[in-house]
Design a protein around this motif. Sequence first.
Motif, short mmCIF file in Angstrom:
data_model
loop_
_atom_site.label_atom_id
_atom_site.label_comp_id
_atom_site.label_asym_id
_atom_site.label_seq_id
_atom_site.Cartn_x
_atom_site.Cartn_y
_atom_site.Cartn_z
N LYS A 121 0.18 -0.05 -10.01
CA LYS A 121 -0.28 -0.41 -8.68
C LYS A 121 -1.46 0.42 -8.18
CE LYS A 121 4.09 -2.19 -6.85
NZ LYS A 121 3.53 -3.46 -6.32
N THR A 122 -1.89 1.43 -8.93
CA THR A 122 -2.93 2.31 -8.39
C THR A 122 -3.88 2.79 -9.48
OG1 THR A 122 -3.31 4.34 -7.11
CG2 THR A 122 -1.51 4.39 -8.69
N GLN A 123 -5.08 3.14 -9.03
CA GLN A 123 -6.05 3.79 -9.89
C GLN A 123 -6.37 5.20 -9.36
OE1 GLN A 123 -7.18 2.56 -12.82
NE2 GLN A 123 -5.70 0.90 -12.45
N ASN A 124 -5.68 5.59 -8.31
CA ASN A 124 -5.88 6.92 -7.72
C ASN A 124 -5.37 7.98 -8.69
OD1 ASN A 124 -4.67 9.32 -6.11
ND2 ASN A 124 -6.14 8.40 -4.71
N LYS A 125 -6.26 8.90 -9.06
CA LYS A 125 -5.91 9.89 -10.08
C LYS A 125 -4.71 10.75 -9.68
CE LYS A 125 -10.32 10.39 -12.51
NZ LYS A 125 -11.36 11.34 -12.95
N GLU A 126 -4.66 11.15 -8.42
CA GLU A 126 -3.58 12.03 -8.00
C GLU A 126 -2.24 11.30 -8.00
OE1 GLU A 126 -4.89 13.57 -4.30
OE2 GLU A 126 -6.42 14.85 -5.20
N LEU A 127 -2.24 10.05 -7.58
CA LEU A 127 -1.00 9.29 -7.64
C LEU A 127 -0.60 8.99 -9.08
CD1 LEU A 127 -1.48 6.79 -4.67
CD2 LEU A 127 0.26 8.58 -4.87
N LEU A 128 -1.59 8.68 -9.91
CA LEU A 128 -1.31 8.48 -11.33
C LEU A 128 -0.68 9.74 -11.93
CD1 LEU A 128 -4.53 6.58 -12.48
CD2 LEU A 128 -2.21 5.62 -12.33
N ALA A 129 -1.25 10.89 -11.57
CA ALA A 129 -0.72 12.16 -12.07
C ALA A 129 0.72 12.36 -11.63
CB ALA A 129 -1.59 13.32 -11.58
N SER A 130 1.01 11.97 -10.38
CA SER A 130 2.38 12.11 -9.88
C SER A 130 3.35 11.24 -10.68
CB SER A 130 2.42 11.71 -8.40
OG SER A 130 3.73 11.79 -7.89
N ALA A 165 14.16 6.85 -11.92
CA ALA A 165 12.89 7.56 -11.70
C ALA A 165 11.81 7.03 -12.63
CB ALA A 165 13.09 9.07 -11.93
N ALA A 166 12.16 6.82 -13.90
CA ALA A 166 11.19 6.32 -14.88
C ALA A 166 10.75 4.89 -14.52
CB ALA A 166 11.81 6.35 -16.28
N SER A 167 11.70 4.08 -14.07
CA SER A 167 11.37 2.70 -13.69
C SER A 167 10.40 2.67 -12.52
CB SER A 167 12.65 1.94 -13.33
OG SER A 167 12.35 0.64 -12.89
N LEU A 168 10.65 3.49 -11.51
CA LEU A 168 9.76 3.55 -10.35
C LEU A 168 8.38 4.06 -10.74
CD1 LEU A 168 12.29 4.94 -7.73
CD2 LEU A 168 10.97 2.82 -7.46
N ALA A 169 8.34 5.09 -11.58
CA ALA A 169 7.06 5.66 -12.01
C ALA A 169 6.25 4.64 -12.80
CB ALA A 169 7.29 6.92 -12.83
N GLN A 203 0.80 -1.21 0.00
CA GLN A 203 0.00 0.00 0.00
C GLN A 203 0.84 1.28 0.00
OE1 GLN A 203 -3.32 -0.33 -0.32
NE2 GLN A 203 -2.89 -2.53 -0.38
N ALA A 204 2.15 1.12 0.10
CA ALA A 204 3.03 2.28 0.21
C ALA A 204 3.29 2.92 -1.15
CB ALA A 204 4.34 1.89 0.88
N ILE A 205 2.23 3.10 -1.91
CA ILE A 205 2.39 3.68 -3.25
C ILE A 205 2.86 5.14 -3.19
CG2 ILE A 205 1.19 4.12 -5.43
CD1 ILE A 205 -0.69 1.79 -4.65
N PRO A 206 2.37 5.96 -2.20
CA PRO A 206 2.92 7.32 -2.10
C PRO A 206 4.43 7.35 -1.89
CG PRO A 206 0.88 7.15 -0.84
CD PRO A 206 1.25 5.77 -1.26
N ALA A 207 4.97 6.31 -1.22
CA ALA A 207 6.42 6.25 -1.03
C ALA A 207 7.13 5.98 -2.36
CB ALA A 207 6.77 5.17 -0.01
N ILE A 208 6.49 5.20 -3.22
CA ILE A 208 7.06 4.98 -4.56
C ILE A 208 7.11 6.30 -5.31
CG2 ILE A 208 6.78 3.77 -6.75
CD1 ILE A 208 5.35 1.54 -5.24
#
Length: 615
Positions: A522-531, A512-516, A491-496
Amino acid sequence: MVYCINPLCTKRHNPDEAENCLTCETPLLINNRIRLLRPLRSLEKDVDSNTEVFEVEDTAPVWGEKPRIRVMKILKWSEPKRIELMRREVQVLTNLAHPGIPRADVSDYFTYTLPTLGIKMYCLVMEKMEGENLEQWVETYGKISQNTALDWMLQVLEMVEHLHRRGYFHRDIKPTNIIHQPDGKLALVDYGAVRAITQTYLVKVAASGEDAITGGGSGYEVTAIGSIGYSAPEQINGQSLPQSDFYAIGRTFVYLLTGIPILDLPTDSITGRLKWRHKATHVNKPVADFIDELINPFPGLRPQTTELIRQRIQKLPWDSRVHEILKSRLFKISQYGLIAVAVIGGGFLSRPIIAGYFISQGEKLETSNATQSAIKNFDIARKIYPAKNLSIARFYFEKGSRNLNNPQLAKKYYELAVKYNDKDASAYNNLAAMCQLLGDVSCVKSSYEKQFAIEPNGWEGHHGLGSFYESQGKNDLAEKEYQIAIQKSEQAIPAIAALARLKNKNKDYNAAASLATKGLQKTQNKELLASFYKDLGWSSWQQNNLNQAQQYLEKATSLDPQRTDAYCLLSQVETALKKTDDARTSLEVCMLGKSSLPEVFMWRQQFLDRILKNE
């Protein structure tokens, strides 16, 4: 001309060649070393009838030097309290080492007994700071500019910080005690009111009431000392604090910016606040707001440390420039600017709390009755939580969460929350966040350590600690904490997202590109996707894949129109692609959107530098 040291002498000035006063026969060479050249205060109408200050010639053989021109303060009468203050001044000046603070040695403090009258006088010789005091400067040149004010304020703060770090506060900061030297640097003089910051003294202040000034009441005596117009209200009541120096700095700069004596400025009949802005129309709102914080009548509502003040002053030029840009024709607030808000990269508070913090940012601290506020918060908490689950700890937790616009107050409530429930990991997490905003490093570390002890398998605390280390420039420690968070939970997607951003900052664009890319899966959250799309755009831009970078960044802004950093990157990519109109629109959002991210401030400054270069 040489002056006689005898304060009772009727004609104190004498010819240079005289050895004894022609009127009272007092020797003119004091202790075989000092000759009084001229008074620096009026001898007829001295503002302090207990002391005199002279420019002197000191012939003491110090390392073979020639006679030096110095300053000597003379205590005329043996009043015990005044003697104590002078001895304290000696102790301070011999322990300080700053180019803006007069130097003195232990041997520069001595007594001199008038041979004919038997009167003992206490003398302190110190370095003479050449120049004119700021009251004289204003009388000659007029009120100062805003830029000069910020420069001078930092100089004064540096000297006050030097004093505070060594355990003292000045208690008599005012224009006449600040010297403008020939090289343009300022000096802070007159340490006759200085006080040591000790636990004993603070206990005395806390225990004393109005009677304490005269020695009654609690039995403690706290001397009221200072200068009318510049001394803080608590100092006038004999309860000065280190924050009293900040009040005096603020009032000093009100005088310098208006050119009007403080006592000639009106005060608001309801709030008691000084009304000065109408006399300093060249000062913009961010700077004026900051000065009003310094001169707040309540010491708890002023900035609490010199470090916080330094950070605010250093940020004011940027705030002022943005303020001017917003008023200029060059930038009009677009529909994007109206909706652009910043998102903290740390993510160590829950989203509703972060949203509440940003909504309340810039608002003034509420001044409603404390009891009514407590009842209101209690009723809200009771509506949210069943009565059986309500506890004092949760009540204080809610109060802390509702006061995020005032980190000092929020920190207090979170501390009370963990006092009554030391098993609340969320309270420790939020306490750490407030301590981070206040720059309290030990509090940040201890709060996270206690959170880890409660939730050994939790990832949020490691994410927050990583954000803290990143704000401190300790990127290696930040990366370690982000990686721990990622290892502890899927669940630590914000840490990624935070780690991808850090890799871009460290110019490791492939990582950076590999992590992104990993985060996108791992997520469908729009704000995390945007990040993640923002970081892909960032790495593509730096690898000169401009078209791909534009696509990623446009995707980021479409998913989350609040991503100020994505607009900043997009404006640079569009500029490189020579899409001028698009770049201008993105740049407006970049400049107007709120952000605490250091890279955003860097990109904005780069843009301003280009404007200034082309002017």
